[in-house]
Motif scaffolding. Structure first.
Motif, PDB file in Angstrom:
ATOM      1  N   SER A 259      -2.952 -14.050   4.919  1.00 33.81           N
ATOM      2  CA  SER A 259      -3.748 -13.708   3.734  1.00 33.81           C
ATOM      3  C   SER A 259      -4.260 -12.282   3.883  1.00 33.81           C
ATOM      4  CB  SER A 259      -4.909 -14.689   3.569  1.00 33.81           C
ATOM      5  OG  SER A 259      -5.726 -14.703   4.724  1.00 33.81           O
ATOM      6  N   ASN A 260      -3.891 -11.433   2.951  1.00 36.91           N
ATOM      7  CA  ASN A 260      -4.219 -10.031   3.098  1.00 36.91           C
ATOM      8  C   ASN A 260      -4.205  -9.321   1.754  1.00 36.91           C
ATOM      9  OD1 ASN A 260      -1.473  -9.675   2.492  1.00 36.91           O
ATOM     10  ND2 ASN A 260      -0.892  -9.491   4.651  1.00 36.91           N
ATOM     11  N   VAL A 261      -4.501  -8.020   1.792  1.00 42.02           N
ATOM     12  CA  VAL A 261      -4.330  -7.123   0.658  1.00 42.02           C
ATOM     13  C   VAL A 261      -3.289  -6.090   1.058  1.00 42.02           C
ATOM     14  CG1 VAL A 261      -5.444  -5.514  -0.942  1.00 42.02           C
ATOM     15  CG2 VAL A 261      -6.759  -7.437   0.004  1.00 42.02           C
ATOM     16  N   ARG A 262      -2.228  -5.965   0.259  1.00 45.56           N
ATOM     17  CA  ARG A 262      -1.177  -4.981   0.521  1.00 45.56           C
ATOM     18  C   ARG A 262      -0.967  -4.140  -0.737  1.00 45.56           C
ATOM     19  NH1 ARG A 262       1.855  -6.134   5.133  1.00 45.56           N
ATOM     20  NH2 ARG A 262       2.261  -3.877   5.032  1.00 45.56           N
ATOM     21  N   CYS A 263      -0.454  -2.924  -0.546  1.00 42.55           N
ATOM     22  CA  CYS A 263      -0.233  -2.029  -1.676  1.00 42.55           C
ATOM     23  C   CYS A 263       1.164  -1.423  -1.624  1.00 42.55           C
ATOM     24  CB  CYS A 263      -1.292  -0.925  -1.708  1.00 42.55           C
ATOM     25  SG  CYS A 263      -2.971  -1.534  -2.053  1.00 42.55           S
ATOM     26  N   PHE A 264       1.604  -0.949  -2.792  1.00 39.91           N
ATOM     27  CA  PHE A 264       2.975  -0.479  -2.968  1.00 39.91           C
ATOM     28  C   PHE A 264       2.979   0.806  -3.787  1.00 39.91           C
ATOM     29  CE2 PHE A 264       2.897  -4.977  -2.452  1.00 39.91           C
ATOM     30  CZ  PHE A 264       4.032  -5.330  -1.756  1.00 39.91           C
ATOM     31  N   ASP A 265       3.949   1.665  -3.495  1.00 39.92           N
ATOM     32  CA  ASP A 265       4.262   2.766  -4.393  1.00 39.92           C
ATOM     33  C   ASP A 265       5.203   2.240  -5.468  1.00 39.92           C
ATOM     34  OD1 ASP A 265       2.815   4.858  -3.124  1.00 39.92           O
ATOM     35  OD2 ASP A 265       4.380   5.018  -1.599  1.00 39.92           O
ATOM     36  N   ILE A 266       4.959   2.634  -6.712  1.00 40.91           N
ATOM     37  CA  ILE A 266       5.828   2.238  -7.819  1.00 40.91           C
ATOM     38  C   ILE A 266       6.836   3.355  -8.053  1.00 40.91           C
ATOM     39  CG2 ILE A 266       5.920   1.532 -10.234  1.00 40.91           C
ATOM     40  CD1 ILE A 266       2.964   0.719  -9.986  1.00 40.91           C
ATOM     41  N   THR A 267       8.098   3.048  -7.869  1.00 42.08           N
ATOM     42  CA  THR A 267       9.138   4.053  -8.010  1.00 42.08           C
ATOM     43  C   THR A 267      10.134   3.614  -9.083  1.00 42.08           C
ATOM     44  OG1 THR A 267      10.797   3.183  -6.460  1.00 42.08           O
ATOM     45  CG2 THR A 267       8.912   4.353  -5.500  1.00 42.08           C
ATOM     46  N   ARG A 268      11.042   4.501  -9.415  1.00 38.63           N
ATOM     47  CA  ARG A 268      12.056   4.156 -10.410  1.00 38.63           C
ATOM     48  C   ARG A 268      13.025   3.099  -9.893  1.00 38.63           C
ATOM     49  NH1 ARG A 268      13.559   8.116 -12.863  1.00 38.63           N
ATOM     50  NH2 ARG A 268      12.192   9.728 -12.022  1.00 38.63           N
ATOM     51  N   ASN A 269      13.008   2.832  -8.580  1.00 38.84           N
ATOM     52  CA  ASN A 269      13.888   1.817  -7.993  1.00 38.84           C
ATOM     53  C   ASN A 269      13.159   0.515  -7.670  1.00 38.84           C
ATOM     54  OD1 ASN A 269      16.207   3.558  -7.954  1.00 38.84           O
ATOM     55  ND2 ASN A 269      15.293   4.606  -6.196  1.00 38.84           N
TER      56      ASN A 269
END
Length: 408
Positions: free
Chosen positions: A143-153
């Motif tokens: 159980s955690n908080v994770r983040c992402f870069d939003i890219t065209r792919n």
């Protein structure tokens, strides 16, 4: 500005029998089937706010399965940002990203492959105001908080950030106590808020809390931990910004709701509770700019309660609510809500009912200050999907809305 842009060729307008460039269609309503072969159920919205089933699009992941109403115990499991649609696939630990055709929003196309959520059993998603980052809460054993870069792919995991929520959960999680509820960015994108339910009993475990994170263009880091106004045993749930205030309405089934103003340094300058009489599980809320009212949604009592909040003093005023069982004489569990802003004079409230797989639709018109009136439609979403060969049960959950830009 989001990187996700797709050139659209295929049209689904034949499903509707009208040209999307004309006709009376205003937008689209999305929800998640929560089945093993998870699908996004897509409905077109008429200019009068009513809904009409169009199609289902597979996410390629797995929903929660048959776990009853509120299987995710969260808010924002399905989210629209600009012309992108984000969805959780809890049982397969994945996220899906789709691009929405703004001219025909019932036409969506997946961007890249599904992404690992960075943990187990993702339940909520938030997207930064600039559309460059997405963050998720995972509610399972990891159980955690994770983040992402939003890219065209698609979505790319930011490997340097992994905040452990320390919930000691299972797969799937057992709740609602000790599960994450929601997350949201501040309007400037510099702080991320995450609500986490407590044990539900002050003598048996931690209190409910709100985790704050600093966000910059290249870094995310933990900032501080806040305890909501209800204190030990609190169950902070959905997060709704209070217009023109810098404060937030946080629903809390332990009492009704909390009002919290968070300053840039992470301190709390206002913290109070709103007791909603007779409430049992107030879990979601939504804001109508047309009526300048907030609408809280109670799963257990199937009641929608409107309230107004003074943006300067944060003084709340409760207004007469509506129990959806009284409208149709069918029992139901309200599990989510969205407000669509059709014009300066007209909003519509959409609330999903897991008990009979319907969406209850309410008209919110300018000048109407007396709370909710009867719904304008009981939309039989589950029956429409099942008639096409699909199979959706009581775990249907997740709700999002896209409105076509005015120039279409």
């Amino acid at each position: 500005m989001s990187f996700v842009k797709i050139s659209w060729v295929v049209s689904l307008s034949f499903f509707l029998g009208v040209s999307a460039w004309g006709g009376d269609y205003r937008g689209a309503l999305y929800t998640l089937s929560q089945t093993d072969d998870q699908a996004i159920l897509i409905s077109a919205l008429h200019q009068n706010g009513t809904a009409e089933y169009v199609t289902a699009v597979q996410t390629g992941g797995k929903g929660s399965g048959a776990r009853g109403p509120d299987a995710l115990q969260s808010s924002d499991s399905l989210l629209v940002h600009d012309d992108s649609l984000f969805a959780v696939n809890p049982a397969s630990d994945e996220l899906s990203l789709f691009s929405i055709n703004p001219a025909e929003p019932w036409d969506i196309q997946q961007v890249g492959n599904n992404s690992w959520s960075g943990g187990n059993y993702p339940t909520s998603i938030a997207v930064s105001p600039d559309g460059n980052k997405a963050c998720v809460t995972n509610a399972g054993s990891d159980s955690n908080v994770r983040c992402f870069d939003i890219t065209r792919n698609g979505l790319e995991l930011i490997s340097s950030f992994n905040f452990d929520l320390g919930l000691n959960q299972t797969n799937p999680p057992v709740g609602p106590p000790k599960t994450p509820s929601d997350l949201a960015f501040t309007s400037d994108g510099q702080i991320l808020l995450v609500t986490v339910k407590g044990s539900g009993n002050a003598t048996e475990g931690p209190a409910g809390r709100i985790e704050l994170f600093d966000v910059s263009s290249d870094c995310i880091s933990h900032k501080s931990t806040l305890y909501p106004a209800t204190g030990p045993g609190g169950l902070p749930f959905s997060i709704t910004p209070i217009a023109n205030s810098g404060a937030y309405l946080v629903t809390d089934p332990a009492v009704g709701a909390d009002l919290i103003r968070i300053e840039r340094d992470g301190s709390v300058s206002y913290n109070a509770s709103i007791t909603i009489p007779g409430q049992a599980a107030t879990c979601w809320s939504a804001y109508s700019s047309v009526t300048d009212q907030y609408f809280t949604i109670d799963l257990a009592t199937a009641k929608i309660t409107p309230l107004s909040i003074n943006s300067t003093t944060l003084e709340p005023t409760l207004l007469p609510g509506v129990n959806i069982t009284y409208i149709s004489e069918n029992p139901g569990s309200l599990i989510d809500g969205r407000i669509a802003h059709f014009s300066d004079q007209q909003d519509y409230l959409y609330s999903l009912v897991a008990g009979d797989q319907t969406v209850r639709i309410f008209s919110l018109s300018a000048g109407h200050q007396g709370g909710l009136s009867d719904s304008i439609q009981t939309y039989e979403l589950g029956a429409a999907f099942n008639s096409t060969g699909g199979a959706v049960g009581t775990s249907i959950e997740g709700l999002a809305v896209f409105l076509r830009p005015s120039w279409y």
